[in-house]
Enzyme design. Structure first.
Site, PDB file in Angstrom:
ATOM      1  N   ASN A  20       0.811  -1.230   0.000  1.00  0.00           N
ATOM      2  CA  ASN A  20       0.000   0.000   0.000  1.00  0.00           C
ATOM      3  C   ASN A  20       0.837   1.269   0.000  1.00  0.00           C
ATOM      4  O   ASN A  20       0.421   2.299   0.526  1.00  0.00           O
ATOM      5  CB  ASN A  20      -0.954   0.023   1.206  1.00  0.00           C
ATOM      6  N   ARG A  21       2.033   1.194  -0.545  1.00  0.00           N
ATOM      7  CA  ARG A  21       2.940   2.359  -0.646  1.00  0.00           C
ATOM      8  C   ARG A  21       3.364   2.909   0.713  1.00  0.00           C
ATOM      9  O   ARG A  21       3.854   4.025   0.808  1.00  0.00           O
ATOM     10  CB  ARG A  21       2.299   3.488  -1.487  1.00  0.00           C
TER      11      ARG A  21
END
Ligand SMILES: Cc1cc2nc3c(=O)[nH]c(=O)nc-3n(C[C@H](O)[C@H](O)[C@H](O)COP(=O)(O)O)c2cc1C
Length: 215
Positions: free
Chosen positions: A192-193
């Protein structure tokens, strides 16, 4: 041309980088990461790194070189001192090194100051190189414009004849630079970065200050 790459997307899930699991000295973490990547991932050339310099024309420029040694003091690579990067470093020793090991989803970014290593160390490394690489260093006025490949190959043949049966001396224009780090950032890709970023910065008393950075 209109090439859309917006669907290129990858989730990073292999590792994590936590404060509870790092050393006080970034060179030790560098060694750990380098060893892990070299042993467990198929990188091809784990020691390939990008070195960025500020050029005489004011532009930054990056290119790949090979890391040949690292110690607590810094990172050593070899090159032609008269090349574009060599001249850039002479004018401004502030450089940036970076590694991207995509198989391990890891990046390391190093800011530091580059300086020439002692001539006897460059001699030692030059002597250890295969003869073809020694001649290659001697024949190449790295970064200069040349007329053709043929000229280069003819010059190489002339040097081969000149040095037949003799040791090839290290040319003065070729040798090592050591990059002494002032900042090293370790980046580990996460889902999710929400990547892990840990930055070590050398303070005025030469202690490493450690901070987590927002991804
Ligand atoms: C994988 C790889 C390794 C390289 N290793 C070196 C190296 O150790 N030393 C070097 O001078 N150039 C090396 N090069 C070539 C440099 O990227 C660059 O073309 C050259 O140093 C000239 O750069 P400059 O004109 O900016 O000075 C390597 C290139 C690649 C792709």
């Amino acid at each position: 041309m209109n090439t859309d790459l917006s669907n290129y997307r990858k989730s990073y899930e292999k590792q994590e980088l936590l404060e509870s699991n790092i050393s006080e000295n970034p060179m030790e973490l560098f060694q750990k990461w380098f060893h892990e990547v070299d042993t467990h991932y198929n990188t091809g050339e784990t020691n390939a790194m990008t070195v960025s310099t500020i050029g005489l024309d004011g532009y930054p420029k990056s290119r790949v070189v090979l890391l040949k040694k690292y110690t607590h003091e810094g990172f050593i690579f070899y090159t032609n001192y008269e090349s574009e990067k060599g001249k850039a470093i002479t004018a401004n020793p502030n450089v940036c090194l970076s590694f991207f090991w995509h198989e391990a989803e890891r990046q390391i970014i190093i800011k530091g100051k580059a300086e020439k290593i002692a001539t006897n160390l460059s001699d030692g490394y030059f002597e250890s190189r295969p003869r073809g690489s020694q001649l290659g260093a001697l024949v190449s006025k790295q970064s200069d414009v040349i007329e053709s490949r043929e000229v280069l190959e003819n010059n190489l043949k002339a040097l081969e004849n000149e040095f037949e049966g003799k040791d090839i001396p290290r040319p003065e224009f070729w040798g090592g630079f050591i990059v002494k780090p002032v900042e090293i950032e370790f980046w580990q890709g996460r889902p999710n970065r929400l990547h892990d970023r840990i930055r070590y910065q050398l303070d005025s008393e030469y202690n490493w200050q450690i901070h987590r950075l927002s991804p």
